[in-house]
Design a protein around this motif. Structure first.
Motif, PDB file in Angstrom:
ATOM      1  N   ASN A 130       0.917  -1.293  -0.095  1.00 49.46           N
ATOM      2  CA  ASN A 130       0.084  -0.122   0.074  1.00 49.46           C
ATOM      3  C   ASN A 130       0.777   1.220   0.158  1.00 49.46           C
ATOM      4  OD1 ASN A 130      -2.949  -0.872   0.157  1.00 49.46           O
ATOM      5  ND2 ASN A 130      -2.360  -1.847   1.774  1.00 49.46           N
ATOM      6  N   THR A 131       1.638   1.134  -0.824  1.00 51.59           N
ATOM      7  CA  THR A 131       2.676   2.501  -0.858  1.00 51.59           C
ATOM      8  C   THR A 131       2.987   2.562  -2.185  1.00 51.59           C
ATOM      9  OG1 THR A 131       4.813   1.390  -0.695  1.00 51.59           O
ATOM     10  CG2 THR A 131       3.867   1.939   1.318  1.00 51.59           C
ATOM     11  N   ALA A 132       3.302   3.954  -2.664  1.00 45.28           N
ATOM     12  CA  ALA A 132       3.797   4.418  -4.163  1.00 45.28           C
ATOM     13  C   ALA A 132       5.051   5.064  -3.688  1.00 45.28           C
ATOM     14  CB  ALA A 132       2.826   5.273  -4.886  1.00 45.28           C
ATOM     15  N   ILE A 133       6.281   4.407  -4.352  1.00 42.49           N
ATOM     16  CA  ILE A 133       7.388   5.134  -4.003  1.00 42.49           C
ATOM     17  C   ILE A 133       8.206   5.740  -5.247  1.00 42.49           C
ATOM     18  CG2 ILE A 133       9.938   4.570  -3.007  1.00 42.49           C
ATOM     19  CD1 ILE A 133       8.498   1.936  -1.651  1.00 42.49           C
ATOM     20  N   ASP A 134       8.580   6.905  -4.953  1.00 41.37           N
ATOM     21  CA  ASP A 134       9.269   7.437  -6.132  1.00 41.37           C
ATOM     22  C   ASP A 134      10.840   7.969  -5.670  1.00 41.37           C
ATOM     23  OD1 ASP A 134       9.542   8.556  -8.545  1.00 41.37           O
ATOM     24  OD2 ASP A 134       8.372  10.407  -8.210  1.00 41.37           O
ATOM     25  N   GLN A 135      11.443   8.333  -6.621  1.00 47.53           N
ATOM     26  CA  GLN A 135      13.198   8.583  -5.976  1.00 47.53           C
ATOM     27  C   GLN A 135      13.445   9.613  -6.988  1.00 47.53           C
ATOM     28  OE1 GLN A 135      13.948   7.112  -9.212  1.00 47.53           O
ATOM     29  NE2 GLN A 135      12.276   5.389  -9.347  1.00 47.53           N
ATOM     30  N   HIS A 136      14.820  10.191  -6.764  1.00 46.28           N
ATOM     31  CA  HIS A 136      15.662  11.120  -7.425  1.00 46.28           C
ATOM     32  C   HIS A 136      14.670  12.449  -6.935  1.00 46.28           C
ATOM     33  CE1 HIS A 136      18.476   8.546  -9.198  1.00 46.28           C
ATOM     34  NE2 HIS A 136      17.641   7.703  -9.745  1.00 46.28           N
ATOM     35  N   VAL A 137      14.020  12.445  -5.968  1.00 47.88           N
ATOM     36  CA  VAL A 137      12.887  13.457  -6.129  1.00 47.88           C
ATOM     37  C   VAL A 137      13.210  15.005  -6.285  1.00 47.88           C
ATOM     38  CG1 VAL A 137      10.644  14.216  -5.133  1.00 47.88           C
ATOM     39  CG2 VAL A 137      11.419  11.904  -4.865  1.00 47.88           C
ATOM     40  N   LEU A 138      13.891  15.574  -5.184  1.00 49.17           N
ATOM     41  CA  LEU A 138      14.167  16.977  -5.152  1.00 49.17           C
ATOM     42  C   LEU A 138      15.512  17.128  -6.285  1.00 49.17           C
ATOM     43  CD1 LEU A 138      14.373  17.798  -1.369  1.00 49.17           C
ATOM     44  CD2 LEU A 138      12.522  18.239  -3.040  1.00 49.17           C
ATOM     45  N   ALA A 139      16.191  16.152  -6.478  1.00 55.53           N
ATOM     46  CA  ALA A 139      17.389  16.548  -7.455  1.00 55.53           C
ATOM     47  C   ALA A 139      16.698  16.592  -8.788  1.00 55.53           C
ATOM     48  CB  ALA A 139      18.145  15.320  -7.488  1.00 55.53           C
ATOM     49  N   ARG A 140      15.602  15.849  -9.140  1.00 54.87           N
ATOM     50  CA  ARG A 140      15.144  16.084 -10.404  1.00 54.87           C
ATOM     51  C   ARG A 140      13.810  16.629 -10.562  1.00 54.87           C
ATOM     52  NH1 ARG A 140      16.313   9.889 -12.967  1.00 54.87           N
ATOM     53  NH2 ARG A 140      18.606   9.907 -12.589  1.00 54.87           N
ATOM     54  N   ASN A 141      13.500  17.646  -9.309  1.00 54.48           N
ATOM     55  CA  ASN A 141      12.124  18.435  -9.390  1.00 54.48           C
ATOM     56  C   ASN A 141      10.965  17.487  -9.739  1.00 54.48           C
ATOM     57  OD1 ASN A 141      10.982  20.883  -9.064  1.00 54.48           O
ATOM     58  ND2 ASN A 141      10.808  21.102 -11.175  1.00 54.48           N
ATOM     59  N   ARG A 142      10.725  16.156  -8.674  1.00 57.52           N
ATOM     60  CA  ARG A 142       9.783  15.474  -8.922  1.00 57.52           C
ATOM     61  C   ARG A 142       8.812  15.369  -7.654  1.00 57.52           C
ATOM     62  NH1 ARG A 142      12.871   9.923 -10.832  1.00 57.52           N
ATOM     63  NH2 ARG A 142      13.184  10.355 -12.945  1.00 57.52           N
ATOM     64  N   GLN A 143       9.106  16.552  -6.714  1.00 61.28           N
ATOM     65  CA  GLN A 143       8.184  16.625  -5.397  1.00 61.28           C
ATOM     66  C   GLN A 143       6.998  16.586  -5.570  1.00 61.28           C
ATOM     67  OE1 GLN A 143      10.752  18.595  -6.572  1.00 61.28           O
ATOM     68  NE2 GLN A 143       9.990  20.861  -5.901  1.00 61.28           N
ATOM     69  N   PHE A 144       6.396  16.794  -6.906  1.00 56.12           N
ATOM     70  CA  PHE A 144       4.862  17.075  -7.077  1.00 56.12           C
ATOM     71  C   PHE A 144       4.447  16.007  -7.905  1.00 56.12           C
ATOM     72  CE2 PHE A 144       6.245  21.558  -6.658  1.00 56.12           C
ATOM     73  CZ  PHE A 144       5.541  21.906  -5.297  1.00 56.12           C
ATOM     74  N   ASP A 145       5.188  15.120  -8.350  1.00 55.41           N
ATOM     75  CA  ASP A 145       4.719  13.835  -9.270  1.00 55.41           C
ATOM     76  C   ASP A 145       3.722  13.010  -8.581  1.00 55.41           C
ATOM     77  OD1 ASP A 145       6.315  15.628 -11.177  1.00 55.41           O
ATOM     78  OD2 ASP A 145       7.344  13.360 -11.534  1.00 55.41           O
ATOM     79  N   LEU A 146       3.931  12.758  -7.133  1.00 58.79           N
ATOM     80  CA  LEU A 146       3.023  11.630  -6.534  1.00 58.79           C
ATOM     81  C   LEU A 146       1.769  12.311  -6.098  1.00 58.79           C
ATOM     82  CD1 LEU A 146       5.402   9.876  -4.076  1.00 58.79           C
ATOM     83  CD2 LEU A 146       4.319   8.886  -5.954  1.00 58.79           C
ATOM     84  N   ILE A 147       1.515  13.702  -6.297  1.00 60.28           N
ATOM     85  CA  ILE A 147       0.171  14.014  -6.103  1.00 60.28           C
ATOM     86  C   ILE A 147      -0.924  13.579  -6.920  1.00 60.28           C
ATOM     87  CG2 ILE A 147      -1.422  16.082  -5.925  1.00 60.28           C
ATOM     88  CD1 ILE A 147       1.198  17.763  -5.299  1.00 60.28           C
TER      89      ILE A 147
END
Length: 286
Positions: free
Chosen positions: A193-210
């Motif tokens: 029950n998780t969705a995991i993302d990576q390289h988040v701040l380094a690749r400006n992905r902090q909003f991709d999981l929304i």
């Protein structure tokens, strides 16, 4: 063998979707395997500091214990050159076995299943997480990985090797247009029950999981920056490394809407050594 693989795939799919099927589109609490004795060291990519390998070694009982390395996310030339073993050898690990396949038929080779069954630790390398799922999802190796985690195995993965431990294969084509719903295929579900993302701040992905959590509100979104890890054990995880991990919780979004009329804080930012209870979904005080 085909029947076994299909049956296991169905079981995993039902585990992933059980909350949504049972409770509909509303917000569900996370259901986890509280009896699992294993540990997950989930790294957000980038350079991995020695401390993470040291924690892995300590957790499995020493660098002389059996470690399975799964390099399937990367390309064939790097695997053939043995690049996936270089850092482990440099760090002093002595019992290393490669488990690799490009399809489910090859993945169920008896020697690969036996290697996982005898391992104390498993490492997933970076690359393309869909390659891991394509080769191992629903196989006897996948079953052996879940069994190893349940009885106390330690798993470490970075980048693609982080995302594969969750429930969904986030990333990839879904990033092309975040405004459109995307049919995310299942991951190995070691961390249910998780969705995991990576390289988040380094690749400006902090909003991709929304949009991912908007589409799957029963899941807990976890985003991890480079050179940083979350260490999952029991019902909580702690942050290790120089940067941040972020938590995306649809229940918290609903609370914000009730209080303020909109979501002002889409994620909670955590840094070392902060801890998070992912069952009760709250930040823990050290």
């Amino acid at each position: 063998m085909r029947i076994f693989s299909i049956a296991l795939f169905v079981i995993v799919f039902l585990q992933i979707n059980a909350g949504a099927i049972a409770q509909g589109p509303g917000i569900q609490t996370s259901t986890v395997n509280n009896t699992a004795k294993g540990k997950l060291i989930i790294v957000g990519g980038g350079a991995m500091p020695d401390t993470m390998y040291q924690l892995f070694a300590k957790s499995i009982g020493g660098k002389d214990q059996s470690v399975v390395v799964i390099p399937t996310a990367t390309n064939d030339s790097a695997i053939q050159a043995g690049a996936h073993l270089t850092r482990f050898k440099k760090e002093g690990f002595t019992q290393l076995t490669t488990v690799h396949a490009r399809n489910k038929a090859d993945a169920d080779a008896p020697e690969l299943i036996k290697a996982v069954q005898q391992a104390r630790g498993v490492f997933f390398s970076g690359g393309d997480q869909s390659r891991i799922a394509d080769a191992f999802l629903g196989t006897k190796v996948h079953a052996a990985l879940l069994e190893l985690f349940n009885r106390g195995g330690v798993f470490m993965g970075t980048s693609a090797g982080a995302t594969i431990m969750g429930t969904l294969l986030v990333g990839g084509d879904a990033r092309k247009d975040l405004t459109k719903p995307f049919l995310f295929p299942p991951a190995l579900n070691l961390f249910p029950n998780t969705a995991i993302d990576q390289h988040v701040l380094a690749r400006n992905r902090q909003f991709d999981l929304i949009p991912v959590i908007e589409q799957h509100p029963h899941l807990l979104g976890i985003a991890i920056d480079e050179s940083t890890a979350i260490v999952v054990q029991g019902n909580e995880f702690s942050v290790l490394g120089k940067s941040y991990a972020m938590v995306y919780d649809a229940r918290d979004w609903d609370a914000q809407k009730t209080k303020w009329g909109r979501v002002l804080k889409p994620f909670t930012l955590l840094a070392q050594p902060q801890r998070y209870d992912f069952v009760n979904r709250k930040l823990l005080r050290n």
